[in-house]
Scaffold this motif. Structure first.
Motif: not given
Length: 143
Positions: A75-83
């Motif tokens: 759900d993060n709005e970081d373009l998948g960086k945290a994932f």
């Protein structure tokens, strides 16, 4: 005269691709009787089984917690960086077994609907891999 009805997307692309992947070790996954999270396209039962296989020492029930944590990361709005950072992190519960790659699970399906707030489309020949995480599961972070 050539019967062109024999030549279509299924006979020339979809089925040969799936057969090739099965030859490479993927398991074909029929969607007919499957239960999956429509928001993330993660198959919870397969995911938890795969996580337990590559992390045999995790307490029973931790698979559900890990899955819930991953949903938050998606759900993060970081373009998948945290994932991505969680996926490649080797100090927590492993999502990918880099040391023994054969411990990982690989699946393929023919068609999977991708739904977001903005779009709905049909993803064909979707590849599932390592620990049942969908590599095509970037739809939320590509708004």
């Amino acid at each position: 005269m050539i019967n062109t009805s024999m030549f279509n997307e299924n006979t020339r692309v979809k089925i040969p691709a799936i057969l090739h992947l099965i030859h490479l070790g993927y398991d074909y996954l029929s969607l007919k009787n499957q239960d999956w999270d429509k928001d993330t396209n993660i198959f919870p039962q397969l995911f938890i089984a795969a996580i337990s296989k590559i992390n045999p020492n995790i307490p029973r029930g931790d698979g559900n917690r890990i899955l819930a944590d991953l949903k938050l990361l998606l759900d993060n709005e970081d373009l998948g960086k945290a994932f991505f950072e969680r996926l490649t992190n080797r100090s927590q519960t492993k999502l990918i077994d880099f040391e023994n790659f054969n411990n990982n699970s690989f699946h393929v399906v023919t068609e999977l609907h991708i739904k977001t707030e903005m779009i709905h489309f049909l993803k064909q020949d979707t590849f599932f891999g390592i620990s049942q995480l969908n590599y095509n599961n970037h739809h939320r972070n590509n708004r």
